[in-house]
Every structure is written in structure tokens, then in C-alpha cells.
Design an enzyme around this catalytic site. Structure first.
Site, mmCIF file in Angstrom:
data_model
loop_
_atom_site.group_PDB
_atom_site.id
_atom_site.type_symbol
_atom_site.label_atom_id
_atom_site.label_comp_id
_atom_site.label_asym_id
_atom_site.label_seq_id
_atom_site.Cartn_x
_atom_site.Cartn_y
_atom_site.Cartn_z
ATOM 1 N N SER A 172 2.129 5.457 -2.270
ATOM 2 C CA SER A 172 3.551 5.208 -2.026
ATOM 3 C C SER A 172 4.462 6.255 -2.647
ATOM 4 O O SER A 172 5.609 6.423 -2.230
ATOM 5 C CB SER A 172 3.931 3.832 -2.562
ATOM 6 O OG SER A 172 3.916 3.799 -3.973
ATOM 7 N N ALA A 212 0.839 -1.206 0.000
ATOM 8 C CA ALA A 212 0.000 0.000 0.000
ATOM 9 C C ALA A 212 0.871 1.252 0.000
ATOM 10 O O ALA A 212 1.807 1.347 -0.789
ATOM 11 C CB ALA A 212 -0.972 -0.038 1.173
ATOM 12 N N CYS A 213 0.586 2.194 0.885
ATOM 13 C CA CYS A 213 1.278 3.487 0.853
ATOM 14 C C CYS A 213 2.756 3.396 1.204
ATOM 15 O O CYS A 213 3.501 4.355 0.993
ATOM 16 C CB CYS A 213 0.590 4.477 1.796
ATOM 17 S SG CYS A 213 -1.030 5.019 1.192
ATOM 18 N N SER A 214 3.192 2.267 1.731
ATOM 19 C CA SER A 214 4.606 2.098 2.068
ATOM 20 C C SER A 214 5.389 1.367 0.985
ATOM 21 O O SER A 214 6.571 1.068 1.170
ATOM 22 C CB SER A 214 4.744 1.336 3.396
ATOM 23 O OG SER A 214 4.149 2.043 4.459
#
Length: 388
Positions: free
Chosen positions: A348, A170-172
Site C-alpha cells: 500500500s 492489501a495493496c490498496s
């Protein structure tokens, strides 16, 4: 411009096993949606919904929808605009999602296309030829398809030998990709790795949800991670990396290939982005700040003395609190720059955009942190130092 053949440095110099960031690249869509445009579209949808369901709303059978506002959006997030790949359909109250033509298998996919643009920019900035690169990692929150991997398509389009694979945290995803690339360098399994993050987040956003319709934007970034022995003169030493995950349902997207096995709920709201924003804020801020401080201490880095923090661009309030806990004081725009106001949350890619646009002014010896956090929960930290 990049050379057309592998450089001497890439083929003859003994490798060190020390990873660096040689260059970054950025693709920004031409179209932008302002908060004013977004609110006008959303409120038109709300008015239509409430009018069409007036009797049911009066009877208490259907809940009336509430208007959004520019003031609400900016107070909740700090976002003022976002770039998108398909503006008109998103703003159309009858559609309210992007429309992108499906391409034949013989044509480069849209996600690979924007990833390739960002990757070529990174290669050009490092004066690196595709033949110098050993691997491509496509690290993003959503993949256009299950297989073949987007990374392999990007690799093919660039003319890179070696291997590629997709990864999703996901966002990481980008920072997890950076540690993965750095580990290949450290182990001697690669000398040059491209981490590409094409994020068409407009495709998984529920544009009809008041609490989240303003969050995401589209973009693509690329980071070239290499062995220090072949790095260009201008580069960033990677001093250390740290990853952390803790399971949480507070940010979730249940879209997947098994949806067809239960068609009754295939179009339900949970098949798009959903989150419990207040819970995320309360739980992620201390988790990320603690991770940063602990890893900085382990690396013998003075956290309070770091020159700049390139934090995940999801929420201005979260960044303000995390930066304050790390630096020991409220950070100014120079210490913790934001791109959230004009790009929105780009998953990300956010911290990479911040680094790409706000790093050239630092001088040799300056230290900083690239950090992202999001669904999982997941968090990734990459400590860097401008090379002498």
C-alpha cells in the site's frame, strides 16, 4: 519543526469540510538487497534442494527447482533492489526470511516504531503538533498482531488524543485510508487525520518461490489529511476519491488465527503471499484504467491533462499500460514516476512513496492522481490539485 501546542488555525478557524493533503512522511530501512544478491542466495538454495533430492528428481517423484536470474526479475517486474528490515537472514539459504526479535509488551512494536517515524516526519513537514490531530488510521496489508490495534499504539506513541483503528485492503490500504480520512473531514467528524502505512512485506513473502521471491520490500509512509481551513500554505486539495473492489483469488494469503485449527497445513505455501501474476495483469489493468477514467469524467477532470500519475508500484508493465490508457499516450518518467526499481513492491505504501518523492516540483493548479490496486481485487484513486 512542529510546535509544542495546538496551532491557532487548528483551534479557532471555522472548518470548511474540504479535505486536503497537508504533508507526507517516509521511513526507509537502511539495508538494501540487490537483485544480484537475491539471485545468488536463491540459486544456492535451489542447488542444495536439487542435490538433496537428486534421486527423487530422477525418478520423477520430485520436481527440480529452476534458477532465478537478474534478467528474469527485471523483465518480469522492473525491480532492481528493495529495502528490508532484516537482510542477512533473508539471504541465508538456510533461513530465507527475516528475523526480528520479539519485543515485550511494554516496548514499542517494530511495526509501530517505523510508522511513528514516518508520522513524525509528516507532522514536522506540516508544522503540526500531535495535539492538533484527531485520529490515526493504520492502513497496511499485514498487521503485526490482531489486537490491540496498531493504530492505537501509534496514537499513544505520538501523544495524540481522539481515536485510531486498523484497516487492511492489501495493496490498496493507503488509498482506502485516504478516502476514509477525507470522509471524516467532509462530515466534520475530524479536522486532522494521520493515515500511516507501515509495510514489513518481507515477512509474508515466500523467498523460496522463483515467481515471487523478488517482489516485496519494507517501508513506512504517513499522510496527513486535514481540513482546508487549517492546512499549511503548501498543500494538495483532494478533488475526489473513488474505491472499487471485485473478489478474486488470484492474489491471496491464507495466514490467520484459524490456521491453528488445522495444524496439518499451518506451514503450507498458501500461508504466505501467492498470486497468479498473468491473470492479475490481464484483469486488473482494464479495471483500474476504467475506474480512473470514469471518475475523472464525473469530477470533470481532463484525465489526459493530468500533470502526474503516482501509481501503485507493483509492476512496471502494469503502470505503463494504465498510464497509457489514462493519458492517451505512453507516459514518460516525469508523467508517471517510478520508485519500484529501488524500493520494490511495498504494497500500500508504493503510490505514497512515489507521491512523497515526486511532487515538490509541481506548481499551483497542477492536477494528479494517487492510485493503488491489488489483492481483493481492490483499487483506490485519489485525485489531487496543487493549491495556489
Amino acid at each position: 519543526m512542529a510546535s509544542t501546542a495546538p496551532t491557532k488555525a487548528a483551534t479557532e478557524i471555522a472548518l470548511t469540510g474540504r479535505p486536503v493533503i497537508s504533508a507526507t512522511g517516509l521511513f526507509t530501512p537502511e539495508e538494501t538487497i540487490t537483485n544480484e544478491e537475491l539471485v545468488a542466495s536463491f540459486n544456492s538454495f535451489v542447488d542444495r534442494h536439487n542435490a538433496a533430492n537428486a534421486d527423487a528428481i530422477a525418478a520423477g517423484e520430485v520436481e527440480a527447482l529452476a534458477h532465478s536470474s537478474v534478467e528474469f526479475i527485471e523483465k518480469a517486474s522492473g525491480i532492481k533492489a528493495r529495502h528490508v528490515m532484516s537482510k542477512a537472514p533473508i539471504l541465508d539459504p538456510d533461513t530465507m526470511c527475516p528475523r526480528l526479535d520479539e519485543r515485550p509488551n511494554e516496548e514499542l512494536s517494530i511495526m509501530a516504531e517505523i510508522g511513528v517515524i514516518a508520522a513524525r516526519q509528516a507532522l514536522d513537514r506540516a508544522e503540526r503538533a500531535p495535539e492538533d490531530v484527531d485520529a490515526v488510521l493504520c492502513a497496511a496489508s499485514n498487521m503485526q498482531r490482531a489486537y490491540p490495534a496498531m493504530a492505537i499504539e501509534i496514537q499513544q506513541a505520538l501523544g495524540i488524543e481522539g481515536f485510531g483503528f486498523d484497516m487492511n485492503v492489501a495493496c490498496s490500504s493507503a488509498t482506502f485510508g485516504l478516502q476514509t480520512a477525507a470522509d471524516y473531514i467532509r462530515a466534520g467528524n475530524a479536522k486532522s487525520v494521520l493515515v500511516v502505512s507501515p509495510e514489513i512485506t518481507s515477512g509474508h513473502l515466500n523467498w523460496r518461490d522463483r515467481d515471487s521471491h523478488f517482489i516485496f520490500g519494507d517501508v513506512a509512509t504517513a499522510v496527513l489529511v486535514e481540513d482546508a481551513a487549517i492546512a499549511p500554505r503548501e498543500h494538495w486539495d483532494i478533488l475526489g476519491t473513488k474505491l472499487k473492489t471485485v473478489f478474486s483469488n488470484n492474489i491471496r494469503n491464507n495466514f490467520g488465527f484459524l490456521n491453528r485449527a488445522h495444524p496439518e497445513t499451518a506451514g503450507a505455501p498458501d500461508k504466505l503471499f501467492v498470486q497468479e501474476g498473468r491473470k492479475v495483469f490481464k484483469e486488473v489493468v482494464p479495471m483500474v484504467a476504467e475506474m480512473i477514467l470514469e471518475e475523472a469524467e464525473r469530477l470533470e477532470i481532463d484525465a489526459a491533462g493530468m500533470r502526474r500519475l503516482w501509481l501503485h508500484q507493483a509492476n512496471a508493465g502494469m503502470n505503463r499500460l494504465i498510464a497509457q490508457r489514462v493519458l492517451g499516450h505512453e507516459a514518460n518518467a516525469d508523467e508517471s514516476p517510478t520508485v519500484l526499481d529501488t524500493y520494490g513492491n511495498t504494497s500500500s505504501a508504493g503510490s505514497i512513496i512515489a507521491f512523497h518523492l515526486n511532487s515538490d516540483d509541481l506548481v499551483a493548479g497542477d492536477t494528479g492522481l494517487i492510485c493503488s490496486f491489488g489483492a481483493g481485487y481492490s483499487a483506490g484513486a485519489v485525485f489531487v490539485r496543487k493549491a495556489a
